[in-house]
Design an enzyme around this catalytic site. Structure first.
Site, PDB file in Angstrom:
ATOM      1  N   PRO A   1      -2.564  -0.961  -5.947  1.00  0.00           N
ATOM      2  CA  PRO A   1      -3.409  -0.984  -7.147  1.00  0.00           C
ATOM      3  C   PRO A   1      -4.160   0.296  -7.462  1.00  0.00           C
ATOM      4  O   PRO A   1      -4.814   0.385  -8.481  1.00  0.00           O
ATOM      5  CB  PRO A   1      -4.387  -2.124  -6.860  1.00  0.00           C
ATOM      6  CG  PRO A   1      -4.543  -2.113  -5.383  1.00  0.00           C
ATOM      7  CD  PRO A   1      -3.194  -1.715  -4.827  1.00  0.00           C
TER       8      PRO A   1
ATOM      9  N   CYS B   1      -1.211  -2.285   6.385  1.00  0.00           N
ATOM     10  CA  CYS B   1      -2.300  -3.194   6.768  1.00  0.00           C
ATOM     11  C   CYS B   1      -1.715  -4.312   7.625  1.00  0.00           C
ATOM     12  O   CYS B   1      -1.956  -5.493   7.409  1.00  0.00           O
ATOM     13  CB  CYS B   1      -3.037  -3.741   5.542  1.00  0.00           C
ATOM     14  SG  CYS B   1      -1.988  -4.541   4.313  1.00  0.00           S
TER      15      CYS B   1
END
Length: 498
Positions: free
Chosen positions: A234, A357
């Site tokens: 994003p 992540c």
């Protein structure tokens, strides 16, 4: 409305044992995957409380909502960020808000608690020490750390100086510190909410987990560089890269999802980024030999991963689900390796930072090891010797992050650099922390600090949320005082607070 519908759909599938929650979320291909993560996981955690509220108010009978959707809407109305949808759903829920709030209040009185988290069974509650702080990255394209600190002090916050140990990140409400590793990162108590704050709306601060700030910080492309962000949306890492580059040079940002790219464009606009060139394109199909990319020397690569490092994801997989998870990890690792190998093909590349992540070695050390074996012209750069958690042996040059050792989401970072074929080129020095001296907080300040707020942390929202730019408030940004030398050095301008 799409967010709530998708969250309800995933909750229903999870309750029917149609898949592990994290797998269902990632397979949804929703535009803002991290926002969906937070909503689904927190709604599931509070499910028994939400059921009691819904049944006590006879909400389903009066609204004709299906149970999964009712849970999602009630959670966000009473315990989340507030309903973000419009139209008929919001109007309907607002009619029942006072009754829903009354039932929740009675439940707290009955159990003699004041926080929503305390309504949960002890086995479900997150210990205070496990709550993640709220990390805020100062956007140096629009302001400075000193100005933001001054502004927040005038706004009622108490600045406790620079942290020097992990315990200093246990903060009470309205207290904040400067991070001990990243010079442009401020740390607040877990439930500090900046979504309606002027500094956030004007793009002067970015809400970003500390671990997520590592890739751009470690890549450290100098002003004027040509840089690629291979899987950009994003957009927080892209905005961080632009800040490191001081908006000078070219930042090529690719993402295959057009909706995510549109969201990213809004975020970058708010952050004051002007050096970007966005492309709705698969990074794997970008031609490294194109004249357009002949000067690219730095690449940030944060490809799709399992998301297993996200705090809101619990290991709720059955043995049957484990087989699917392992198959998915193998598929992801194959994709990640292809991305890495592709990135290393850019002819003038100097350094590439790879991050996920994820906590799985299949997506981290194993991918990097396979890449180095296939690309002998590259090697790992040792990173931050002071960082408390290293990559798994033998790749200890890499960094890992976790809730326990770094007070962040789970994360992995590796920095690869090109070296000459004959091996005579000297390796650049180890990447260390900024030259800013770490000054310990005063003992009295540390000793007086209580445990973190018992309210549940909303740090699961690792990445920034989209919010319209606050264009009309530019004249109110934090003031600059007696920093002529710093202005000359950084060449950054900011308006003055009256």
């Amino acid at each position: 409305m799409a967010l709530y519908m998708k969250a309800a759909e995933i909750l229903e599938k999870a309750e029917r044992k149609q898949g592990a929650l994290k797998t269902l979320v990632y397979d949804s291909k929703f535009a803002n995957i991290k926002q969906l993560f937070a909503l689904v996981c927190e709604t599931q955690k509070f499910s028994p409380i939400l059921m009691e509220i819904i049944e006590s108010t006879k909400l389903l009978k009066q609204t004709k909502l299906r149970l999964p959707l009712a849970k999602v809407l009630v959670y966000d109305l009473l315990m989340g960020q507030g309903l973000k949808c419009g139209g008929s759903w919001k109007a309907m829920m607002m009619k029942h808000r006072s009754r829903l709030q009354a039932v929740l209040a009675r439940m707290k009185v009955k159990q003699k608690v004041s926080n929503n988290e305390d309504l949960l069974p002890a086995s479900v509650q997150r210990p205070a020490g496990a709550q993640l702080p709220r990390y805020v990255r100062v956007n140096t394209l629009k302001t400075t750390v000193e100005d933001v600190v001054d502004y927040l002090k005038r706004d009622g916050f108490a600045y406790l100086g620079q942290a020097s140990r992990l315990e200093d990140l246990t903060l009470k409400v309205k207290d904040f510190v400067k991070d001990m590793h990243l010079p442009e990162l401020l740390v607040f108590s877990p439930k500090t909410d900046f979504h309606e704050h002027f500094l956030y709306k004007a793009g002067h601060i970015i809400l970003q987990d500390k671990a997520s700030c590592l890739p751009a910080y470690l890549l450290n492309p100098p002003p004027g560089s040509h840089v690629i962000d291979g899987c950009a949306a994003p957009g927080n890492k892209s905005s961080h890269l632009a800040a490191v580059m001081e908006n000078k040079g070219k930042l090529f940002a690719f993402d295959l999802d057009a909706k995510r790219l549109a969201t990213m464009s809004t975020l970058l606009l708010r952050a004051g980024v002007t050096c970007q060139q966005l492309a709705n394109q698969d990074f794997l199909k970008v031609d490294p030999d194109s004249p357009q990319y002949k000067d690219v020397e730095y690449i940030l690569l944060d490809p799709s991963c399992s998301g297993s490092g996200m705090v809101c994801l619990r290991d709720d997989a059955s043995s049957a689900d484990q087989e699917k998870i392992q198959a998915r990890l193998a598929s992801l690792a194959s994709f990640q390796l292809r991305c890495l190998n592709h990135g290393l093909r850019f002819p003038r590349l100097k350094r590439l930072v790879y991050s996920t992540c994820s906590v799985h070695s299949q997506e981290n050390e194993e991918v990097v090891a396979a890449c180095l074996e296939q690309n002998p012209g590259f090697r790992l750069v040792p990173l931050l010797s002071q960082w408390p958690e290293r990559g798994l042996e033998p790749l200890t040059q890499c960094l890992r992050a976790s809730t326990a050792k770094t007070r962040t989401h789970g994360f992995f970072v590796a920095l690869l650099e090109k070296h000459s074929e004959n091996g005579n080129k000297k390796q650049e020095p180890e990447v260390q922390m900024s030259g800013v001296e770490v000054t310990a907080l005063s003992p009295s300040t540390c000793e007086k600090r209580p445990a973190a707020s018992e309210e549940e942390s909303d740090a699961s929202e690792t990445e920034d949320r989209q919010t319209p730019a606050a264009a009309g408030q530019a004249d109110s940004m934090p003031g600059k005082k007696k920093r002529k030398r710093k202005r000359k050095k950084k060449k950054k301008a900011a308006a003055t607070v009256e």
